[in-house]
Design a protein around this motif. Structure first.
Motif, short mmCIF file in Angstrom:
data_model
loop_
_atom_site.label_atom_id
_atom_site.label_comp_id
_atom_site.label_asym_id
_atom_site.label_seq_id
_atom_site.Cartn_x
_atom_site.Cartn_y
_atom_site.Cartn_z
N LEU A 1 1.12 -0.92 0.08
CA LEU A 1 -0.41 0.32 -0.48
C LEU A 1 0.75 1.71 0.14
O LEU A 1 1.70 1.45 0.49
N GLY A 2 0.62 1.83 -0.65
CA GLY A 2 1.44 3.25 -0.76
C GLY A 2 0.36 4.75 -1.03
O GLY A 2 -1.35 4.50 -1.02
N LEU A 3 0.52 5.34 0.62
CA LEU A 3 -0.18 5.98 1.17
C LEU A 3 -0.18 7.36 0.93
O LEU A 3 1.76 8.01 1.58
N ILE A 4 -0.16 8.46 0.26
CA ILE A 4 -0.16 9.57 0.23
C ILE A 4 -0.76 10.76 1.27
O ILE A 4 -2.20 10.88 0.69
N ASP A 5 -0.94 11.36 2.50
CA ASP A 5 -1.95 12.16 2.55
C ASP A 5 -1.04 13.15 3.68
O ASP A 5 0.43 13.06 3.90
N GLY A 6 -1.45 13.41 4.92
CA GLY A 6 -0.99 14.05 5.71
C GLY A 6 -1.54 14.01 7.56
O GLY A 6 -2.21 13.31 7.65
N ALA B 1 4.87 5.61 2.98
CA ALA B 1 3.56 6.26 3.00
C ALA B 1 4.80 7.44 2.65
O ALA B 1 5.64 7.71 3.73
N VAL B 2 4.05 9.11 2.38
CA VAL B 2 4.26 10.07 2.33
C VAL B 2 3.78 11.09 2.65
O VAL B 2 2.65 10.95 2.49
N GLN B 3 3.46 11.61 3.77
CA GLN B 3 3.06 13.12 4.13
C GLN B 3 3.65 13.64 3.33
O GLN B 3 4.78 14.79 3.62
N LEU B 4 2.35 14.55 3.45
CA LEU B 4 2.96 16.01 2.58
C LEU B 4 3.43 17.25 3.03
O LEU B 4 3.17 17.23 4.40
N ASP B 5 4.12 17.89 2.36
CA ASP B 5 4.64 18.72 3.92
C ASP B 5 3.08 19.88 4.06
O ASP B 5 2.08 19.83 3.11
N TRP B 6 3.26 20.22 4.84
CA TRP B 6 2.79 20.71 5.69
C TRP B 6 2.20 22.54 4.30
O TRP B 6 1.06 22.84 4.62
N ASN C 1 0.71 19.79 -7.67
CA ASN C 1 1.28 18.87 -8.63
C ASN C 1 2.37 18.66 -8.46
O ASN C 1 3.05 17.05 -9.04
N VAL C 2 3.07 19.16 -7.54
CA VAL C 2 5.10 18.55 -7.67
C VAL C 2 4.63 17.59 -7.05
O VAL C 2 5.52 16.95 -6.84
N SER C 3 4.17 18.46 -5.02
CA SER C 3 4.31 17.44 -3.95
C SER C 3 3.99 16.17 -4.04
O SER C 3 4.14 15.14 -3.83
N VAL C 4 3.16 15.91 -5.10
CA VAL C 4 1.64 14.51 -5.16
C VAL C 4 2.49 13.51 -6.32
O VAL C 4 2.95 12.31 -5.96
N LEU C 5 3.73 14.51 -7.54
CA LEU C 5 4.50 13.81 -8.21
C LEU C 5 5.31 13.02 -7.83
O LEU C 5 6.16 11.62 -8.03
N ASP C 6 6.04 14.06 -6.81
CA ASP C 6 8.00 13.32 -6.07
C ASP C 6 6.46 12.31 -5.33
O ASP C 6 7.76 11.34 -5.36
N GLU D 1 3.31 -5.43 -6.62
CA GLU D 1 1.75 -4.43 -7.37
C GLU D 1 2.32 -3.54 -6.45
O GLU D 1 1.99 -3.89 -4.88
N ILE D 2 1.56 -2.60 -5.85
CA ILE D 2 1.64 -1.47 -6.11
C ILE D 2 0.01 -0.65 -6.12
O ILE D 2 -0.30 -0.34 -7.10
N VAL D 3 -0.69 -0.17 -4.51
CA VAL D 3 -1.85 0.46 -4.23
C VAL D 3 -1.68 1.46 -4.03
O VAL D 3 -1.31 1.41 -2.84
N VAL D 4 -2.14 2.17 -4.67
CA VAL D 4 -1.68 4.26 -4.13
C VAL D 4 -2.94 4.84 -3.51
O VAL D 4 -3.88 4.75 -4.40
N ASN D 5 -2.66 5.26 -2.57
CA ASN D 5 -4.33 6.27 -2.43
C ASN D 5 -3.26 7.23 -1.64
O ASN D 5 -3.02 7.69 -1.27
N VAL D 6 -4.42 8.55 -2.09
CA VAL D 6 -4.25 9.70 -2.50
C VAL D 6 -5.77 11.02 -2.08
O VAL D 6 -6.74 11.18 -3.39
N SER D 7 -5.82 10.58 -1.05
CA SER D 7 -7.08 11.48 -0.45
C SER D 7 -6.78 12.77 -0.83
O SER D 7 -7.14 12.65 0.70
N TRP D 8 -6.92 13.18 -1.88
CA TRP D 8 -6.31 14.87 -2.15
C TRP D 8 -6.91 15.17 -2.97
O TRP D 8 -7.50 14.91 -3.78
N GLY D 9 -7.38 16.38 -2.81
CA GLY D 9 -7.72 17.40 -4.16
C GLY D 9 -7.98 18.81 -4.38
O GLY D 9 -8.01 19.01 -3.50
#
Length: 646
Positions: free
Chosen positions: A151-156, A285-290, A302-307, A321-329
């Motif tokens: 699981l890949g997680l992109i969030d804060g 997991a990736v914690q987005l810059d605040w 755009n920059v932070s999520v792609l990185d 096999e990777i499943v990423v969740n990006v609950s942002w927008g």
């Protein structure tokens, strides 16, 4: 006070008022230079950036390797992760003034780049990368890569030591954790003071060389820190997070922890006793810059999520096999999958041959009155009324998207109660209204083509805040802005107008106030049939088409929100009030080509009609919190995808 041309950029050197200068470019970059990047500064700070973060889309036949070899890291710096996948046509970069010097003079890099888009030039994003790509050098993959499924997680705000994310032996399942911040302090949640202080790499972890900024921890480092703060078998989570400089986790609720719980925690109210594959799988997991969380308009996303995506892929094994969740927008954008970030996500999924899947939420603004849509017959005009609120301490944006056949559409903007300040522009024109000091208050930028999407164009109306505590800050009028679209051509033109997101994120206090459209025909009564669009209603304000701008790609999976328990007629009770519906209840509305009308799939985001939101993991082990939104739907879809792999 007067209407003035856009200035020559102090950073780019581009004369934005010159004929054709804005065509094919990012209008947000032109506006940022016009007002001296003031919209990207922390209050009271006015430092000019030394580097700008951008997302780059390359022309057909070019790739990142060709761009690196044709440039110099002295003025264009690309993170090393983008060379780990051959043939990529999208990447992020930090660029200096010399990049734009070469751009203006027709350097070979200009022949490689199709379009680029500004990120968020704030704090560490205006500095050079610590590590980057260099000519004719091939970076090595990072060590300790994780086998899949993962699981890949992109969030804060992710509680990496929460018991919900540990295995049977008590070790964290978070095998790699990258936080994009370099600094703490200031307006971020839980920061101990208001000074901006660099994070300590002995506590927060070293900078990952494949991305060149932020701080990263391995699962082994997290386990060692947990052992240090465990006494008599009990982990002191508060002390651990203070040591790791994750002060935001002192709050009982964090968005990333809640989302991660729905994607991978065992048990839960939706499925008591759950012990599926997703509850045991490893996590990257990736914690987005605040700064991303603070700026809900998505200026850095755009920059932070792609990185973040490339960090996750780089730290997963080649066959994982990777499943990423990006609950942002966000809300604005082309909504046809051609934004740079969406195109980059689609390309990454394709390049990885199907072993990457990305789940994204459909959005929470269905009732927000942030979308207008209509078809203008030849010689027809239509007035939109945009309500900008008082006491809004952030900038406001309205994007008007027009197809390629809209060269005859003129746009007239009249500020509230200021008919003498009305201006009319046609494609290829731009300008700004300045105060007596020459400081811009608002702008209208109307290019013939735009970097923000691949089809048609986007006219940007950008306003300064309506209130500020900073002395001398230019302010825009609040009230109802009248925006008239007049089709002076010979063919019908379908347009979409999107008000950009400008609310306050969880745990923040930015002074943002969401603007919206007004129209006397729009139904705001809240009656049983009043929560969806009706074809016979003449209002141009439409719920249909209100969609997360991150979720309209061709290969990502968007999730709409439903209620776990229905009551009443199915159409009225099945969907969360704030979520786009599947299928769209107004399928006959006019659409620009390729615009996405409905989510790809559905998952619960409310318990029932009366009880909104879902319970999931709180910051501390054993705690639960309730949050509403399609951010809760997407991780459940990610969980389904993981379980299908396991």
């Amino acid at each position: 006070m007067s209407w003035a041309p856009l200035p020559r950029g102090r950073f780019t050197g581009i004369d934005w008022s010159a004929p054709g200068a804005i065509d094919g470019m990012d209008p947000y970059l032109a506006w940022a230079e016009a007002d001296g990047f003031v919209g990207y500064h922390r209050p009271g700070h006015h430092d000019q950036p030394k580097w700008l973060p951008i997302v780059i889309g390359l022309r057909e036949g070019a790739d990142v390797r060709a761009l690196v070899n044709a440039s110099s890291s002295r003025w264009l710096q690309i993170p090393q992760a983008y060379l780990l996948i051959p043939g990529l046509r999208h990447c992020t970069a930090r660029v200096s003034r010399r990049f734009f010097d070469h751009w203006r003079k027709g350097h070979v890099v200009r022949s490689l780049i199709e379009r680029f888009e500004l990120g968020l030039p704030v704090d560490q994003h205006t500095s050079a990368l610590k590590d980057c790509c260099h000519r004719h050098q091939q970076p090595l993959p990072p060590p300790q890569r994780v086998p899949g499924p993962v699981l890949g997680l992109i969030d804060g705000g992710l509680a990496v030591a929460n018991s919900a994310f540990r295995d049977a032996a008590g070790r964290t399942r978070v095998k790699h954790f990258w936080r994009q911040d370099n600094l703490y302090g200031g307006p971020w949640p839980g920061s101990p003071d208001h000074a901006r202080v660099p994070l300590d790499p002995t506590r927060a972890g070293p900078t990952p060389p494949d991305l060149g900024y932020g701080h990263a921890l391995t699962g082994h480092a997290i386990d060692n820190a947990m052992a240090r703060y465990t006494r008599r078998g009990q982990l002191d989570e508060d002390a651990l997070y203070r040591h790791l400089q994750l002060w935001d986790l002192a709050r009982p609720v964090n968005h990333g922890t809640h989302v991660c719980g729905l994607a991978t925690a065992p048990g839960g109210l939706l499925a008591p006793g759950l012990n599926d594959f997703a509850s045991r799988c490893p996590v990257i997991a990736v914690q987005l810059d605040w700064a991303n969380v603070l700026d809900t308009s998505g200026g850095a996303m755009n920059v932070s999520v792609l990185d973040a995506l490339h960090y996750i892929v780089a730290h997963a094994a080649d066959d994982a096999e990777i499943v990423v969740n990006v609950s942002w927008g966000t809300l604005a954008g082309p909504h046809d999958g051609t934004s740079l970030l969406e195109a980059a996500m689609d390309e990454l999924i394709e390049r990885l041959g199907g072993r990457l899947q990305i789940a994204v939420p459909a959005g929470n603004a269905y009732q927000s009155r942030t979308h207008a849509n209509a078809t203008l017959a030849p010689r027809e005009a239509l007035d939109l009324h945009w309500r900008v609120q008082p006491d809004d301490r952030t900038q406001s944006f309205l994007e008007i998207w027009l197809p390629a056949n809209a060269a005859g559409v003129a746009i007239t903007v009249q500020p509230p109660e200021r008919p003498a300040q009305a201006v009319t522009l046609r494609p290829g024109e731009s300008g700004m209204w300045v105060d007596a000091r020459g400081v811009p208050q608002w702008t209208l930028i109307y290019p013939t083509t735009t970097a923000l999407g691949a089809h048609g164009t986007c006219a940007l109306l950008a306003l300064e805040p309506s209130f500020s505590r900073e002395p001398g800050r230019a302010l825009a009028p609040f009230g109802v802005w009248q925006v008239r679209l007049h089709n002076q051509g010979r063919a019908p033109v379908t347009f979409d107008a999107y008000v950009e997101r400008d609310d306050v994120a969880l745990g923040m206090n930015t002074g943002a106030r969401q603007s919206y459209f007004e129209d006397r025909h729009y139904d705001t009564q809240g009656n049983l049939g009043g929560w969806i669009d009706h074809a016979g209603n003449p209002t141009p304000i439409r719920r249909s088409g209100v969609f997360n701008s991150l979720s309209t790609g061709q290969r990502t999976v968007s999730a709409g929100g439903t209620r776990a328990t229905d009551s009443g007629p199915e159409r009225l009770s099945r969907f969360a009030r704030y979520s786009p519906q599947k299928p769209s209840p107004d399928p006959q509305r006019p659409q620009r080509p390729g615009v996405k009308p409905a989510p790809d799939t559905l998952a619960p985001s409310d318990s029932n009609t009366a009880l909104w939101g879902l319970r999931s993991t709180g910051s501390l082990s054993g705690s639960t919190v309730r949050l509403a939104g399609t951010s809760s739907s997407a991780p459940q879809v990610a969980r389904r995808l993981l379980n299908a792999l396991g």
